[in-house]
Design a protein around this motif. Sequence first.
Motif, PDB file in Angstrom:
ATOM      1  N   GLN A   9       0.760  -1.116  -0.025  1.00 53.34           N
ATOM      2  CA  GLN A   9       0.063  -0.129   0.157  1.00 53.34           C
ATOM      3  C   GLN A   9       0.757   1.214   0.242  1.00 53.34           C
TER       4      GLN A   9
ATOM      5  N   HIS B  89      -7.143  -6.893   2.411  1.00 50.66           N
ATOM      6  CA  HIS B  89      -6.448  -6.302   0.857  1.00 50.66           C
ATOM      7  C   HIS B  89      -6.290  -7.396   0.026  1.00 50.66           C
TER       8      HIS B  89
ATOM      9  N   GLU C  28      -1.067  -2.472  -7.131  1.00 53.07           N
ATOM     10  CA  GLU C  28      -2.448  -2.038  -6.931  1.00 53.07           C
ATOM     11  C   GLU C  28      -3.202  -2.852  -5.993  1.00 53.07           C
TER      12      GLU C  28
ATOM     13  N   PRO D 103       2.135   2.602  -4.116  1.00 51.89           N
ATOM     14  CA  PRO D 103       1.091   2.786  -5.051  1.00 51.89           C
ATOM     15  C   PRO D 103       1.542   2.723  -6.627  1.00 51.89           C
ATOM     16  N   ASP D 104       2.616   3.156  -7.065  1.00 50.44           N
ATOM     17  CA  ASP D 104       2.977   3.024  -8.297  1.00 50.44           C
ATOM     18  C   ASP D 104       3.682   1.668  -8.548  1.00 50.44           C
TER      19      ASP D 104
END
Length: 165
Positions: A81, A97, A88, A84-85
Motif C-alpha cells: 500500500q 486487502h 495495486e 501505489p506506483d
Amino acid sequence: MNKTNKKNWVMWLIIAIASIIFSASVILNITYLPKYFALKNRVDNTLKIKINAYDATKPVHEMLFSSNYESTMLTLGDLMQNYPDSFEVIASGSLGHWLEGVNTNNGWIKKTAHDSEYWAITSPTNSKCKGNTDPKSNIPDICGVGIDDLFLKNNDIFNLMLVTQ
C-alpha cells in the motif's frame, strides 16, 4: 536609582533571561526529542525485503520485475500500500486487502476480472509460507494467509505469481 535597586533590577533581568532560555530549551526538547528517537528507531528497524513478480499463466514463467525495498512496515500488505506506483491493492472489507496488479517496465499487469486468475504469493523465507505446498497447483512455499497477515522480517523474499486456476 540607588545601588540596591539597580542590583535588584539587574538580578531580575538575569533571572528573566535565564528563565526564557530554560523554557525555550524545555519546549524544544519536548517537541523534538520524540521525533529524534522515532527516526533513530526507524533507521535501526529498517527491513530489507525483496519482491519478485512472475507471470505463471504462460508456459515459461516470465519475470515481470524484481525489486528490493527497505521498509519499516509491519506486513507485506502495508508495504504494498505504501508503493501505489508498483502495486495495486484494493480493500475488500472484512477480508483485508487483495493484490490486483503490479506495475512493470511494460505497464500494469493485472489479474483478469473473472476469478480464474489470481496472485499466488510464495516465500522461501517467511514462516507462514515456507514448507507449504498447494495441493492443486503444486506450488512450493505458498503462503496460506493474505498480504495483511504476512509479517515482515529482515531479508524476506516474496514471489508474486499470476496463476490460472
